[in-house]
Design an enzyme around this catalytic site. Structure first.
Site, PDB file in Angstrom:
ATOM      1  N   CYS A  42       0.855  -1.200   0.000  1.00 29.43           N
ATOM      2  CA  CYS A  42       0.000   0.000   0.000  1.00 29.43           C
ATOM      3  C   CYS A  42       0.884   1.241   0.000  1.00 29.43           C
ATOM      4  O   CYS A  42       1.701   1.458   0.896  1.00 29.43           O
ATOM      5  CB  CYS A  42      -0.938  -0.078   1.201  1.00 29.43           C
ATOM      6  SG  CYS A  42      -1.108   1.369   2.204  1.00 29.43           S
ATOM      7  N   CYS A  45       1.027   3.439   2.946  1.00 29.81           N
ATOM      8  CA  CYS A  45       1.782   2.875   4.080  1.00 29.81           C
ATOM      9  C   CYS A  45       3.273   3.143   3.899  1.00 29.81           C
ATOM     10  O   CYS A  45       3.978   3.465   4.860  1.00 29.81           O
ATOM     11  CB  CYS A  45       1.561   1.372   4.185  1.00 29.81           C
ATOM     12  SG  CYS A  45      -0.152   0.931   4.448  1.00 29.81           S
ATOM     13  N   HIS A 424      25.103  -3.230  10.251  1.00 29.07           N
ATOM     14  CA  HIS A 424      24.268  -2.014  10.273  1.00 29.07           C
ATOM     15  C   HIS A 424      24.879  -0.923   9.416  1.00 29.07           C
ATOM     16  O   HIS A 424      24.193  -0.256   8.642  1.00 29.07           O
ATOM     17  CB  HIS A 424      24.169  -1.468  11.708  1.00 29.07           C
ATOM     18  CG  HIS A 424      23.162  -2.169  12.534  1.00 29.07           C
ATOM     19  ND1 HIS A 424      23.437  -2.657  13.788  1.00 29.07           N
ATOM     20  CD2 HIS A 424      21.884  -2.491  12.277  1.00 29.07           C
ATOM     21  CE1 HIS A 424      22.356  -3.237  14.268  1.00 29.07           C
ATOM     22  NE2 HIS A 424      21.401  -3.153  13.377  1.00 29.07           N
ATOM     23  N   TRP A 472      23.822  14.784  18.202  1.00 26.27           N
ATOM     24  CA  TRP A 472      25.032  15.574  18.422  1.00 26.27           C
ATOM     25  C   TRP A 472      25.273  16.497  17.218  1.00 26.27           C
ATOM     26  O   TRP A 472      25.011  16.060  16.089  1.00 26.27           O
ATOM     27  CB  TRP A 472      26.187  14.571  18.587  1.00 26.27           C
ATOM     28  CG  TRP A 472      27.473  15.143  19.068  1.00 26.27           C
ATOM     29  CD1 TRP A 472      27.900  15.237  20.363  1.00 26.27           C
ATOM     30  CD2 TRP A 472      28.528  15.673  18.255  1.00 26.27           C
ATOM     31  NE1 TRP A 472      29.146  15.782  20.400  1.00 26.27           N
ATOM     32  CE2 TRP A 472      29.558  16.074  19.120  1.00 26.27           C
ATOM     33  CE3 TRP A 472      28.694  15.859  16.883  1.00 26.27           C
ATOM     34  CZ2 TRP A 472      30.742  16.647  18.670  1.00 26.27           C
ATOM     35  CZ3 TRP A 472      29.865  16.431  16.421  1.00 26.27           C
ATOM     36  CH2 TRP A 472      30.872  16.822  17.319  1.00 26.27           C
TER      37      TRP A 472
HETATM   38  P1  FAD Z   1      30.407   7.503  20.085  1.00 23.35           P
HETATM   39  O1  FAD Z   1      29.092   7.313  19.439  1.00 23.35           O
HETATM   40  O2  FAD Z   1      31.431   6.481  19.863  1.00 23.35           O
HETATM   41  O3  FAD Z   1      30.956   8.919  19.614  1.00 23.35           O
HETATM   42  C1  FAD Z   1      32.275   9.341  19.901  1.00 23.35           C
HETATM   43  C2  FAD Z   1      32.305  10.840  19.979  1.00 23.35           C
HETATM   44  O4  FAD Z   1      31.953  11.392  18.716  1.00 23.35           O
HETATM   45  C3  FAD Z   1      31.271  11.421  20.938  1.00 23.35           C
HETATM   46  O5  FAD Z   1      31.788  11.467  22.228  1.00 23.35           O
HETATM   47  C4  FAD Z   1      31.048  12.806  20.357  1.00 23.35           C
HETATM   48  O6  FAD Z   1      32.065  13.689  20.797  1.00 23.35           O
HETATM   49  C5  FAD Z   1      31.214  12.599  18.876  1.00 23.35           C
HETATM   50  N1  FAD Z   1      29.938  12.424  18.179  1.00 23.35           N
HETATM   51  C6  FAD Z   1      28.788  11.877  18.625  1.00 23.35           C
HETATM   52  N2  FAD Z   1      27.855  11.898  17.658  1.00 23.35           N
HETATM   53  C7  FAD Z   1      28.428  12.452  16.587  1.00 23.35           C
HETATM   54  C8  FAD Z   1      27.971  12.754  15.283  1.00 23.35           C
HETATM   55  N3  FAD Z   1      26.724  12.508  14.893  1.00 23.35           N
HETATM   56  N4  FAD Z   1      28.845  13.328  14.414  1.00 23.35           N
HETATM   57  C9  FAD Z   1      30.113  13.614  14.786  1.00 23.35           C
HETATM   58  N5  FAD Z   1      30.605  13.345  16.008  1.00 23.35           N
HETATM   59  C10 FAD Z   1      29.763  12.784  16.906  1.00 23.35           C
HETATM   60  N6  FAD Z   1      27.375  -0.060  18.758  1.00 23.35           N
HETATM   61  C11 FAD Z   1      26.300  -0.873  18.866  1.00 23.35           C
HETATM   62  O7  FAD Z   1      25.965  -1.271  19.986  1.00 23.35           O
HETATM   63  N7  FAD Z   1      25.555  -1.220  17.772  1.00 23.35           N
HETATM   64  C12 FAD Z   1      25.879  -0.791  16.531  1.00 23.35           C
HETATM   65  O8  FAD Z   1      25.227  -1.124  15.546  1.00 23.35           O
HETATM   66  C13 FAD Z   1      27.030   0.018  16.370  1.00 23.35           C
HETATM   67  N8  FAD Z   1      27.447   0.417  15.149  1.00 23.35           N
HETATM   68  C14 FAD Z   1      28.629   1.088  15.024  1.00 23.35           C
HETATM   69  C15 FAD Z   1      29.110   1.388  13.756  1.00 23.35           C
HETATM   70  C16 FAD Z   1      30.339   2.029  13.600  1.00 23.35           C
HETATM   71  C17 FAD Z   1      30.860   2.315  12.230  1.00 23.35           C
HETATM   72  C18 FAD Z   1      31.099   2.388  14.754  1.00 23.35           C
HETATM   73  C19 FAD Z   1      32.429   3.063  14.602  1.00 23.35           C
HETATM   74  C20 FAD Z   1      30.624   2.099  16.014  1.00 23.35           C
HETATM   75  C21 FAD Z   1      29.404   1.442  16.165  1.00 23.35           C
HETATM   76  N9  FAD Z   1      28.901   1.105  17.422  1.00 23.35           N
HETATM   77  C22 FAD Z   1      27.765   0.362  17.546  1.00 23.35           C
HETATM   78  C23 FAD Z   1      29.547   1.638  18.632  1.00 23.35           C
HETATM   79  C24 FAD Z   1      28.839   2.907  19.109  1.00 23.35           C
HETATM   80  O9  FAD Z   1      28.434   3.728  17.992  1.00 23.35           O
HETATM   81  C25 FAD Z   1      29.720   3.799  19.973  1.00 23.35           C
HETATM   82  O10 FAD Z   1      30.914   4.059  19.299  1.00 23.35           O
HETATM   83  C26 FAD Z   1      30.053   3.199  21.320  1.00 23.35           C
HETATM   84  O11 FAD Z   1      28.871   2.818  21.987  1.00 23.35           O
HETATM   85  C27 FAD Z   1      30.814   4.234  22.198  1.00 23.35           C
HETATM   86  O12 FAD Z   1      29.977   5.350  22.373  1.00 23.35           O
HETATM   87  P2  FAD Z   1      30.486   6.771  22.846  1.00 23.35           P
HETATM   88  O13 FAD Z   1      29.632   7.245  23.968  1.00 23.35           O
HETATM   89  O14 FAD Z   1      31.926   6.753  23.120  1.00 23.35           O
HETATM   90  O15 FAD Z   1      30.184   7.751  21.615  1.00 23.35           O
END
Ligand code: FAD
Length: 516
Positions: A42, A45, A424, A472
């Site tokens: 649909c 949807c 992912h 962020w």
């Molecule tokens: P992170 O998300 O690692 O971010 C690190 C720093 O980047 C933040 O402290 C902030 O300063 C900055 N930041 C935050 N958001 C943004 C933004 N939008 N743009 C630019 N800078 C930003 N974990 C899972 O559990 N499942 C998943 O599917 C998964 N997929 C991932 C895919 C990739 C390619 C990577 C590199 C990591 C993935 N992870 C996943 C891990 C997760 O995304 C985080 O890296 C992890 O949980 C650590 O989180 P963190 O709080 O250090 O912040």
């Protein structure tokens, strides 16, 4: 499983219903459920699915009180479920209050709005209906009286009480209350402008506006860029001492303490540190790659691209750059169909013998430190590394817009140790990476995909309670990145975001003094 045959998957923060889970999801739930019954064929949807996904992202913090689900009635195996609930047209929405009995048909959402804001308001209206069980995790949504506020701290042990002063028809106070429901040390109540005695005690002149009231009786107005829901929620979720519930809590003194073996090193949360980037390189090249005894085919191509991008764009210490260049030259010369990791490693470790090239050994997280050893660290540094690389490629300005992103995609697909993360990421890349046509697009693409991941992981077990996953950069880091539409909905100002990222990840802003 990421992709479902239907329009949604669990990574959309939407529960995908099937005959196997429908009873347990709808009927033993302490949260209310709003279910979309749809058919994949649909067109309406399909169009509505973007709204439903946005809604799921928008109210993901509300899950303990109200959650979203969907079922594909076009799938034959689901037909009995759709018939049981009397579904004749698509999309149909039905609301199931908390602890619904298994004889209920759910409450039809007649003529529901087709926008996130309208749906959110409808959900609040449904939650507030009196003739049903109140979800236990849902805080009170009705307006607070002066007496209730005056006695608040006698019965509640929270640190902050946030009061949203607003007019009767505003939903902001209730939305912010729900946005904060998974957070500890804070409660939110709405107060109506007709509560005149409180309005004059707090000197309130704007509706909406938000005030913080604490047990010592002090009152202060919450400073926000815009008097709107998202800005209140951002600010309140980040107040000192406010953490997400249900997570390991570490004591919060002035500086957050970690419980890793290492002493917590003070750092500036708003900067990128060279130590994290070098640690990412060490871990990726000496630990992650080491899991592959031989590297062949697409993996070898991915490795060559990755190292080449590092050698071209990583603007770190000269000795590290030299090391990357030396490894790159060696790797590009390898013409066979496979290499042994041990040979790669020998080159990496011996590059310094004839020059000052060296990639330091070991990891030292600074900006990527977690409050517990299991949090943050390497994945945080990988994100930072690639944000820095997209920005540095733009600084050079004559490169292929997709070069860095392709290198990241290849590395993540072939080598990133978190395999579900890699799957992912690959599906996000397949979705729209080819739309990137400029170096600025590449910077923004990575930013927005990272925010999609943040969104999916908010509240996940892997989240460090002291570093909640947020969209962020938050307003305090980049005020101009945020704006509000006339409806009060949040929107990103992409040009400002682009300028912000360009500066934030630029080579001359990366801190090398680890204690700065
Ligand atoms: P992170 O998300 O690692 O971010 C690190 C720093 O980047 C933040 O402290 C902030 O300063 C900055 N930041 C935050 N958001 C943004 C933004 N939008 N743009 C630019 N800078 C930003 N974990 C899972 O559990 N499942 C998943 O599917 C998964 N997929 C991932 C895919 C990739 C390619 C990577 C590199 C990591 C993935 N992870 C996943 C891990 C997760 O995304 C985080 O890296 C992890 O949980 C650590 O989180 P963190 O709080 O250090 O912040």
């Amino acid at each position: 499983v990421i992709a479902d045959a239907g329009l949604y998957s669990a990574s959309d923060q939407i529960i995908v219903l099937s005959p196997d889970n429908v009873d347990s999801v709808l009927f033993s739930s302490s949260a209310a459920l709003l279910v979309e019954f749809y058919a994949t064929w649909c067109g309406h949807c399909v169009a509505f699915s973007t709204v439903w996904k946005s809604l799921a992202r928008d109210i993901k913090e509300w899950k303990p009180a109200v959650d979203l689900a969907a079922i594909d009635c076009a799938d034959e195996k689901n037909r009995p479920v759709c018939i049981r609930f009397g579904i004749t047209g698509y999309p149909s929405l039905k609301f199931f209050p908390a602890y619904s009995s298994n004889t209920t048909q759910g409450r039809e959402f007649q003529g529901f709005p087709r926008d996130v804001r309208g749906l959110r308001h409808h959900i609040i209206d449904k939650l507030e209906m009196r003739d049903q069980m109140w979800p236990p995790a849902c805080p009170p949504l009705e307006a607070a009286s002066e007496a209730e506020i005056d006695s608040f701290f006698q019965t509640n042990s929270v640190k902050h009480l946030a009061l949203v002063f607003e007019k009767k028809n505003s939903y902001v106070g209730r939305e912010v209350t729900l946005d904060l429901l998974q957070y500890e040390n804070i409660a939110v109540r709405r107060v109506l402008d007709t509560e005149t005695s409180l309005v004059s005690r707090f000197n309130v002149t704007d509706f909406p506006s938000c005030y913080l009231y604490n047990s010592s009786g002090s009152i202060s107005r919450l400073k926000v860029l815009n008097e709107a829901r998202v800005f209140y929620s951002y600010a309140l979720q980040r107040l000192p001492g406010v953490v997400r519930t249900g997570k390991m809590k570490t004591p919060i003194i002035d500086l957050i303490k970690n419980s890793t073996e290492e002493e917590w090193r003070p750092f500036n949360k708003t900067r990128v540190y060279m130590s994290d980037l070098e640690s990412a390189l060490h871990y990726s090249l000496r630990v992650e790659l080491a899991a592959h005894v031989t590297i062949t085919g697409a993996d070898l191509t991915a490795l060559k691209k990755y190292i080449n991008v590092l050698a071209t764009y990583f603007s770190g210490r000269p000795s590290v750059k030299s090391a990357l260049k030396a490894v790159d030259s060696w790797l590009q010369e390898q013409e066979g169909t496979e290499i042994k990791y041990s040979d790669f490693r020998d080159v990496l470790d011996s590059v310094g013998e004839t020059s000052d090239a060296v990639l330091p050994e070991g990891v030292q997280w600074v900006g990527c430190q977690g409050s517990q050893a299991r949090y943050r660290g390497y994945p945080c540094s990988v994100w930072n590394l690639f944000h820095v690389l997209t920005v540095q490629a733009k600084e050079i300005d004559d490169s292929d817009p997709l070069e860095v992103l392709q290198a990241m995609r290849g590395y993540v697909k072939s080598f990133f140790g978190c395999r579900p993360c890699a799957t992912h990421f690959e599906s996000m890349a397949q979705e729209n990476m080819n739309k990137v046509t400029s170096l600025s697009d590449a910077v923004l693409w990575l930013w927005s995909q990272h925010n999609r991941v943040n969104n999916r992981l908010a509240g996940d077990l892997s989240e460090d309670p002291h570093f909640p996953k947020i969209q962020w950069p938050p307003p305090e880091l980049c005020p101009n990145c945020h704006s509000v539409k006339w409806t009060g909905e949040h929107s990103w100002n992409r040009e400002e975001v682009s300028a912000f990222l360009q500066n934030y990840f630029s080579s001359d802003r990366i801190l090398s003094d680890y204690l700065q």
